[in-house]
Design a protein around this motif. Structure first.
Motif: not given
Length: 202
Positions: A106-121
């Protein structure tokens, strides 16, 4: 935390709230590498197999007597050094499984989604309804959304969307329950429907 809410024509319809617990994480590359490596290991079948000297067909008789022939000593024609003999040190079925606790997934999924949000994806659309099972319809929507070459569509179960998108190279479709860090990071854009975003946050 908010982002734009789009329609399938790519036009802004308003804003939608993003849960801080999911999209407000600080990505840790080392942690993500650990979880994704384990995830990919768990996809391996581990079914590669070769026949050893005890499994290949052939006689067990000694090819010639031990002494007196002038030839090298041999005890079996199934030896790995013979043609048609067994394979030495070859692969046998094994499990590559690595256990990943649910909390880490769950934490890895949240971090992955956060990374995508940062890159505006990260894109959120009000719905992704496809009335006909036409590849052209889905292709047009993805083009309007500027989804890139490997978009990931996250929506509720939709058979029309499944059928219409499966013939487009690079496109993936998942329900919120199946979402994982690898699928998110391996995509060009993650396209959520508003309903799927709410389900995933829960």
């Amino acid at each position: 935390m908010e982002t734009k809410l789009l329609n399938i024509q790519g036009k802004e319809q308003g804003t939608v709230a993003l849960p801080e617990a999911v999209f407000g994480q600080k990505p840790n590359p080392t942690f993500l590498h650990e979880v994704i490596t384990a995830f990919l290991a768990n996809q391996r079948a581990g079914s590669a197999d070769v026949k050893t000297r005890s499994e290949v067909s052939g006689t067990g008789k000694k090819p010639w007597k031990q002494k007196g022939t002038g030839r090298a000593r041999h005890g079996s024609m199934r030896s790995p050094i013979w043609r048609h003999g067994g394979v030495a040190f070859g692969p046998t079925p094994r499990s590559f499984r690595q256990n990943i606790p649910a909390s880490k997934r769950r934490l890895a999924l949240a971090q992955a989604l956060s990374a995508k949000l940062i890159s505006e994806d990260i894109l959120v659309v009000d719905s992704f309804e496809v009335k006909e099972t036409k590849t052209k319809a889905v292709s047009g929507i993805l083009k309007a959304l500027k989804a890139g070459k490997k978009p990931l569509i996250v929506s509720s179960r939709n058979e029309n969307l499944n059928v219409a998108s499966r013939n487009i190279k690079g496109v993936s479709h998942m329900v919120p329950a199946d979402l994982n860090a690898y699928a998110v990071l391996n995509s060009s854009k993650v396209i959520f429907t508003k309903e799927a975003l709410e389900k995933m946050a829960k």
